[in-house]
Write a protein that holds these residues in place. Sequence first.
Motif, mmCIF file in Angstrom:
data_model
loop_
_atom_site.group_PDB
_atom_site.id
_atom_site.type_symbol
_atom_site.label_atom_id
_atom_site.label_comp_id
_atom_site.label_asym_id
_atom_site.label_seq_id
_atom_site.Cartn_x
_atom_site.Cartn_y
_atom_site.Cartn_z
ATOM 1 N N ASP A 21 -4.915 11.397 -3.745
ATOM 2 C CA ASP A 21 -3.799 12.146 -3.154
ATOM 3 C C ASP A 21 -4.145 13.619 -3.017
ATOM 4 O OD1 ASP A 21 -1.976 13.595 -5.622
ATOM 5 O OD2 ASP A 21 -3.338 11.993 -6.203
ATOM 6 N N MET A 22 -5.156 14.088 -3.786
ATOM 7 C CA MET A 22 -5.583 15.484 -3.691
ATOM 8 C C MET A 22 -6.042 15.821 -2.278
ATOM 9 S SD MET A 22 -6.123 18.438 -5.085
ATOM 10 C CE MET A 22 -7.035 19.882 -4.535
ATOM 11 N N ARG A 23 -6.734 14.892 -1.633
ATOM 12 C CA ARG A 23 -7.214 15.136 -0.276
ATOM 13 C C ARG A 23 -6.045 15.350 0.685
ATOM 14 N NH1 ARG A 23 -11.435 9.996 -0.280
ATOM 15 N NH2 ARG A 23 -12.839 10.853 -1.875
ATOM 16 N N ARG A 51 3.285 -2.372 -2.122
ATOM 17 C CA ARG A 51 2.290 -3.129 -1.367
ATOM 18 C C ARG A 51 2.681 -3.262 0.112
ATOM 19 N NH1 ARG A 51 -1.904 -5.675 -3.782
ATOM 20 N NH2 ARG A 51 -1.879 -5.872 -6.052
ATOM 21 N N ALA A 52 3.953 -3.100 0.409
ATOM 22 C CA ALA A 52 4.359 -3.096 1.815
ATOM 23 C C ALA A 52 3.814 -1.855 2.522
ATOM 24 C CB ALA A 52 5.882 -3.124 1.914
ATOM 25 N N LEU A 53 3.575 -0.788 1.760
ATOM 26 C CA LEU A 53 2.988 0.434 2.308
ATOM 27 C C LEU A 53 1.469 0.427 2.190
ATOM 28 C CD1 LEU A 53 5.437 3.060 0.750
ATOM 29 C CD2 LEU A 53 5.425 2.242 3.114
ATOM 30 N N HIS A 54 0.978 -0.048 1.070
ATOM 31 C CA HIS A 54 -0.465 -0.086 0.810
ATOM 32 C C HIS A 54 -0.822 -1.494 0.345
ATOM 33 C CE1 HIS A 54 -4.467 0.854 -0.377
ATOM 34 N NE2 HIS A 54 -4.296 2.166 -0.321
ATOM 35 N N PRO A 55 -1.415 -2.301 1.203
ATOM 36 C CA PRO A 55 -1.658 -3.712 0.858
ATOM 37 C C PRO A 55 -2.548 -3.915 -0.353
ATOM 38 C CG PRO A 55 -2.824 -3.085 2.875
ATOM 39 C CD PRO A 55 -1.888 -1.975 2.555
ATOM 40 N N PHE A 56 -3.321 -2.899 -0.746
ATOM 41 C CA PHE A 56 -4.213 -3.019 -1.889
ATOM 42 C C PHE A 56 -3.625 -2.409 -3.161
ATOM 43 C CE2 PHE A 56 -6.767 -2.720 2.024
ATOM 44 C CZ PHE A 56 -7.235 -4.028 2.035
ATOM 45 N N GLY A 57 -2.387 -1.940 -3.074
ATOM 46 C CA GLY A 57 -1.704 -1.447 -4.260
ATOM 47 C C GLY A 57 -2.324 -0.204 -4.861
ATOM 48 N N GLN A 58 -2.705 0.732 -4.005
ATOM 49 C CA GLN A 58 -3.323 1.964 -4.465
ATOM 50 C C GLN A 58 -2.527 3.170 -3.946
ATOM 51 O OE1 GLN A 58 -7.280 1.255 -2.799
ATOM 52 N NE2 GLN A 58 -8.005 0.500 -4.766
ATOM 53 N N ILE A 59 -3.029 4.353 -4.257
ATOM 54 C CA ILE A 59 -2.470 5.590 -3.705
ATOM 55 C C ILE A 59 -3.606 6.341 -3.022
ATOM 56 C CG2 ILE A 59 -0.610 5.772 -5.393
ATOM 57 C CD1 ILE A 59 -3.401 8.202 -5.699
ATOM 58 N N PRO A 60 -3.311 7.224 -2.065
ATOM 59 C CA PRO A 60 -1.985 7.650 -1.630
ATOM 60 C C PRO A 60 -1.485 6.811 -0.455
ATOM 61 C CG PRO A 60 -3.623 9.026 -0.594
ATOM 62 C CD PRO A 60 -4.376 8.048 -1.474
#
Length: 216
Positions: A21-23, A51-60
């Motif tokens: 998320d720093m980037r 997961r609806a936003l990020h299918p791999f369950g990560q951030i950002p």
Amino acid sequence: MTPTITAFERSPDRGKGLARDMRVRWALEEVGQPYDVRLLSFREMKEPAHRALHPFGQIPTYEEGDLALFESGAIVLHIAQRHAGLLPEDSNSRTRAIAWMFAALNTVEPPIVERTMATLLERDKTWFDERQRMLEARVRDRLGQLSDRLGGADWLDGAFSAGDLLMVTVLQRLKGSGMLDEYPNLAAYVARGEARPAFERAFGAQLAVFTAASTA
């Protein structure tokens, strides 16, 4: 509309600014775009809502109106294309800056991350030392090539761009290893990135989250 990004509730890097998320924070600070942050626990990252936003369950992740994005490189590219300040106006220069974004994430970062993960997860293996020497040789190969290309320039291709932003965040992963110090121009390059006011604001914002979580 103010975008919302997601970040770790308790950052695993202990406030070193390495979480991706720093980037995105840095890119938003460079273009002067306010943003909101939604903090997530590791459990929440794996739940259906995220997961609806990020299918791999990560951030950002990045949400703005009806647009939802994942992958830090894609988010930074969207920000750079939408706001002035991170991509040159000249078409050829702009395309080269985007090429450097891909180079940072696809060519330079993978061997660095592989070395880091081996250090964290494979240190107890009998073959660790041999594998680590091989991984470090791969990293040094990339660093040598990048050092030769940068030479004595301040930035990769003219003025500071999104390509530099991503490359600096990738090279930061080597801080503390001593490997970056073997290439003084690259160490100075990272230091220039970290000295930018937008970087300092982004780092301060991310560090504040870790500090608050660690004192709670």
